[in-house]
Design a protein around this motif. Structure first.
Motif, short mmCIF file in Angstrom:
data_model
loop_
_atom_site.label_atom_id
_atom_site.label_comp_id
_atom_site.label_asym_id
_atom_site.label_seq_id
_atom_site.Cartn_x
_atom_site.Cartn_y
_atom_site.Cartn_z
N GLN A 209 22.03 33.23 47.67
CA GLN A 209 21.74 32.55 48.94
C GLN A 209 21.89 33.46 50.15
OE1 GLN A 209 24.50 29.27 48.76
NE2 GLN A 209 23.15 28.01 47.52
N CYS A 210 22.34 34.68 49.94
CA CYS A 210 22.51 35.61 51.07
C CYS A 210 22.01 36.99 50.66
CB CYS A 210 23.98 35.69 51.51
SG CYS A 210 25.11 36.20 50.19
N ASP A 211 21.68 37.81 51.65
CA ASP A 211 21.16 39.14 51.38
C ASP A 211 22.26 40.13 50.99
OD1 ASP A 211 18.57 38.36 51.96
OD2 ASP A 211 18.78 38.79 54.10
N ARG A 212 23.47 39.92 51.53
CA ARG A 212 24.56 40.86 51.27
C ARG A 212 25.79 40.10 50.76
NH1 ARG A 212 25.25 45.30 55.87
NH2 ARG A 212 26.35 46.24 54.11
N PRO A 213 25.79 39.75 49.48
CA PRO A 213 26.93 39.02 48.93
C PRO A 213 28.18 39.90 48.83
CG PRO A 213 25.45 39.68 47.18
CD PRO A 213 24.76 40.03 48.47
N SER A 214 29.33 39.27 48.90
CA SER A 214 30.60 39.97 48.67
C SER A 214 30.94 39.86 47.19
CB SER A 214 31.72 39.36 49.51
OG SER A 214 31.48 39.56 50.89
N VAL A 215 31.26 40.98 46.56
CA VAL A 215 31.62 41.01 45.15
C VAL A 215 33.07 41.46 45.04
CG1 VAL A 215 31.11 41.94 42.87
CG2 VAL A 215 29.25 41.57 44.52
N VAL A 216 33.91 40.61 44.46
CA VAL A 216 35.32 40.94 44.24
C VAL A 216 35.54 41.04 42.74
CG1 VAL A 216 37.70 40.15 44.49
CG2 VAL A 216 36.07 39.80 46.36
N SER A 217 36.00 42.20 42.27
CA SER A 217 36.21 42.41 40.85
C SER A 217 37.55 43.10 40.64
CB SER A 217 35.07 43.26 40.28
OG SER A 217 35.20 43.43 38.89
N TYR A 218 38.36 42.55 39.77
CA TYR A 218 39.65 43.17 39.47
C TYR A 218 40.09 42.75 38.08
CZ TYR A 218 41.64 38.57 40.78
OH TYR A 218 41.95 37.24 40.85
N ARG A 219 41.15 43.39 37.60
CA ARG A 219 41.66 43.08 36.28
C ARG A 219 43.17 42.88 36.33
NH1 ARG A 219 39.51 48.64 33.83
NH2 ARG A 219 37.89 48.09 35.30
N VAL A 220 43.68 42.02 35.47
CA VAL A 220 45.10 41.70 35.44
C VAL A 220 45.61 41.96 34.02
CG1 VAL A 220 46.85 39.94 35.82
CG2 VAL A 220 44.77 39.94 37.22
N ALA A 221 46.46 42.96 33.87
CA ALA A 221 46.99 43.32 32.56
C ALA A 221 48.21 42.47 32.23
CB ALA A 221 47.37 44.80 32.54
N PRO A 222 48.54 42.31 30.94
CA PRO A 222 49.73 41.54 30.55
C PRO A 222 51.01 42.07 31.18
CG PRO A 222 48.34 41.99 28.64
CD PRO A 222 47.79 42.78 29.77
N GLU A 223 51.05 43.39 31.43
CA GLU A 223 52.24 43.97 32.05
C GLU A 223 52.48 43.41 33.45
OE1 GLU A 223 50.68 46.46 28.88
OE2 GLU A 223 49.77 45.71 30.73
N ARG A 224 51.40 43.01 34.11
CA ARG A 224 51.55 42.48 35.47
C ARG A 224 52.05 41.03 35.46
NH1 ARG A 224 49.40 44.40 40.29
NH2 ARG A 224 49.44 42.89 41.99
N THR A 225 51.59 40.26 34.48
CA THR A 225 51.99 38.85 34.42
C THR A 225 53.30 38.67 33.64
OG1 THR A 225 50.72 38.46 32.40
CG2 THR A 225 49.59 38.14 34.50
N GLY A 226 53.63 39.64 32.80
CA GLY A 226 54.85 39.54 32.01
C GLY A 226 54.70 38.70 30.76
N GLN A 227 53.47 38.31 30.41
CA GLN A 227 53.26 37.52 29.21
C GLN A 227 51.81 37.64 28.74
OE1 GLN A 227 53.49 33.22 29.87
NE2 GLN A 227 53.26 33.56 32.06
N SER A 228 51.60 37.31 27.48
CA SER A 228 50.26 37.31 26.92
C SER A 228 49.46 36.14 27.49
CB SER A 228 50.33 37.22 25.40
OG SER A 228 49.04 37.00 24.84
N VAL A 229 48.13 36.28 27.46
CA VAL A 229 47.28 35.21 27.96
C VAL A 229 47.51 33.92 27.17
CG1 VAL A 229 44.90 34.48 28.31
CG2 VAL A 229 45.53 36.84 28.74
N THR A 230 47.72 34.05 25.87
CA THR A 230 47.90 32.87 25.03
C THR A 230 49.23 32.16 25.29
OG1 THR A 230 48.79 34.30 23.28
CG2 THR A 230 46.44 33.77 23.21
N ASP A 231 50.13 32.80 26.05
CA ASP A 231 51.43 32.18 26.34
C ASP A 231 51.36 31.22 27.53
OD1 ASP A 231 52.63 33.51 24.27
OD2 ASP A 231 53.27 35.21 25.50
N PHE A 232 50.24 31.22 28.28
CA PHE A 232 50.13 30.31 29.42
C PHE A 232 49.93 28.89 28.89
CE2 PHE A 232 49.28 34.30 31.53
CZ PHE A 232 49.87 34.13 32.77
N GLU A 233 50.64 27.95 29.48
CA GLU A 233 50.64 26.59 28.96
C GLU A 233 49.40 25.80 29.33
OE1 GLU A 233 53.23 24.64 32.64
OE2 GLU A 233 54.17 24.93 30.67
#
Length: 278
Positions: A209-233
Motif C-alpha cells: 500500500q506504500c512505495d517505501r515500506p519499513s521492514v523490521v527483521s531480527y532474530r531471538v536466540a534461546p540464550e536471550r529468552t533463557g528457555q526453549s521455544v517449546t517451553d513457552f506455555e
C-alpha cells in the motif's frame, strides 16, 4: 571497523542489528573503495592505435577503444592527432555511427511510448510477487504452539506497546504478510547457508500500500529468552517475549497504517521475526 546495513547500506559504528533506518537484521563490514594505482614520476600510458595519453593503464582507450597501452616517460607536449591533422570524427568507424543511430531511434520510441503516442508490448522479465522460499525449521507449529497464532498475538502485543507510546495501531494486511514471509524465509535460508537472502528488486514487486515500506527483521536466540521455544506455555507468552526483545534494544516504532508479520523457528530454536509496515 565501521559496519553498514546490507539492505539500505546505512553505516553503523557497531555490528548491532536491526538497522535503525530500515529494520534489516544483518550488517556487513564497510568496504573502502581503492582507486587504481597511478604511475608516479610523470609517466603516461599511450594508446598504440591512436596515440592518446592516459594517466592509468586502464584500457580500453578513451578515444578509440584500443586495448594496447604502452608506458612512456613524460606526457606528450601536443596531441598526436594535431600533428597528423586528423579530426576527432575521423576515429569514429561506420559501425559505431550505426550503433549511435540505433540507440537514438530506440530512445525516440521509448519517449513516444512514455508520452502515450505509441504503445509498446510488455517486455520479458520477472513480474508479480516472488515465491516465498523454503527455509529450514518450522513455519507452522513448534511443540504445541501455532506460529500463525503467535503472529496474531505479536500484532496485538505490538499495537498495545504502540498505543502506549502514541504511535497508533496497525491493521493486519495479507499482502504485507506475504512480503514479510518472503523476506523472513529468505533470511532464514541465508543464515543456514541455503540462499543469498532477500532480494531488493524481488521484494519491490509486492503490491504493497506504500512505495517505501519499513521492514523490521531480527532474530531471538534461546540464550536471550533463557528457555526453549517449546517451553513457552502459550502463543501469547512467546509473542510478548518477541516484542520485548525488539523494544528492549531501543528500536523505534515504524509509522504506518498496515502491517504484515512472519515468525519462523530455525532448527536451533532461534526465532526469526520480520514485520513490514506501510
Amino acid at each position: 571497523m565501521e559496519w553498514r546495513c546490507e539492505w539500505c547500506e546505512k553505516p553503523h559504528e557497531e555490528n548491532d542489528p536491526p538497522c535503525d533506518n530500515c529494520g534489516h537484521g544483518t550488517f556487513e563490514k564497510a568496504v573502502t573503495q581503492v582507486n587504481h594505482e597511478v604511475v608516479p614520476g610523470g609517466t603516461v600510458w599511450v594508446c598504440q592505435d591512436c596515440g592518446r595519453s592516459h594517466q592509468r593503464n586502464s584500457p580500453p582507450c578513451k578515444r578509440c577503444g584500443g586495448a594496447d597501452l604502452e608506458l612512456r616517460e613524460g606526457p606528450p607536449e601536443t596531441d598526436p592527432l594535431d600533428e597528423i591533422g586528423t579530426r576527432w570524427l575521423d576515429v569514429i568507424e561506420p559501425k559505431y555511427v550505426a550503433g549511435y543511430a540505433a540507440v537514438a531511434v530506440l530512445l525516440g520510441v521509448l519517449l513516444l511510448s512514455v508520452v502515450g503516442v505509441i504503445s509498446l508490448p510488455t517486455l520479458g522479465g520477472a513480474s508479480g510477487p516472488p515465491a516465498v522460499p523454503d527455509a529450514p525449521g518450522s513455519a507452522d507449529t513448534v511443540g504445541d504452539l501455532s506460529l500463525a497464532d503467535v503472529e496474531s498475538a505479536y500484532v496485538t502485543e505490538l499495537n498495545d506497546r504502540r498505543a502506549n507510546e502514541g504511535a497508533g495501531t496497525l491493521t493486519r494486511n495479507a499482502t504485507a504478510d506475504e512480503a514479510a514471509a518472503y523476506y523472513n524465509k529468505a533470511t532464514v535460508a541465508s543464515a543456514a547457508g541455503d540462499g543469498d537472502g532477500p532480494d531488493r528488486a524481488a521484494f519491490s514487486r509486492f503490491p504493497l500500500q506504500c512505495d517505501r515500506p519499513s521492514v523490521v527483521s531480527y532474530r531471538v536466540a534461546p540464550e536471550r529468552t533463557g528457555q526453549s521455544v517449546t517451553d513457552f506455555e502459550s502463543e501469547g507468552a512467546l509473542a510478548t517475549e518477541l516484542v520485548d526483545s525488539y523494544v528492549e534494544r531501543g528500536n523505534a516504532f515504524r509509522s504506518g497504517e498496515s502491517i504484515g508479520v512472519d515468525v519462523h523457528v530455525a532448527p536451533d530454536d532461534t526465532v526469526f521475526v520480520t514485520y513490514v509496515v506501510c
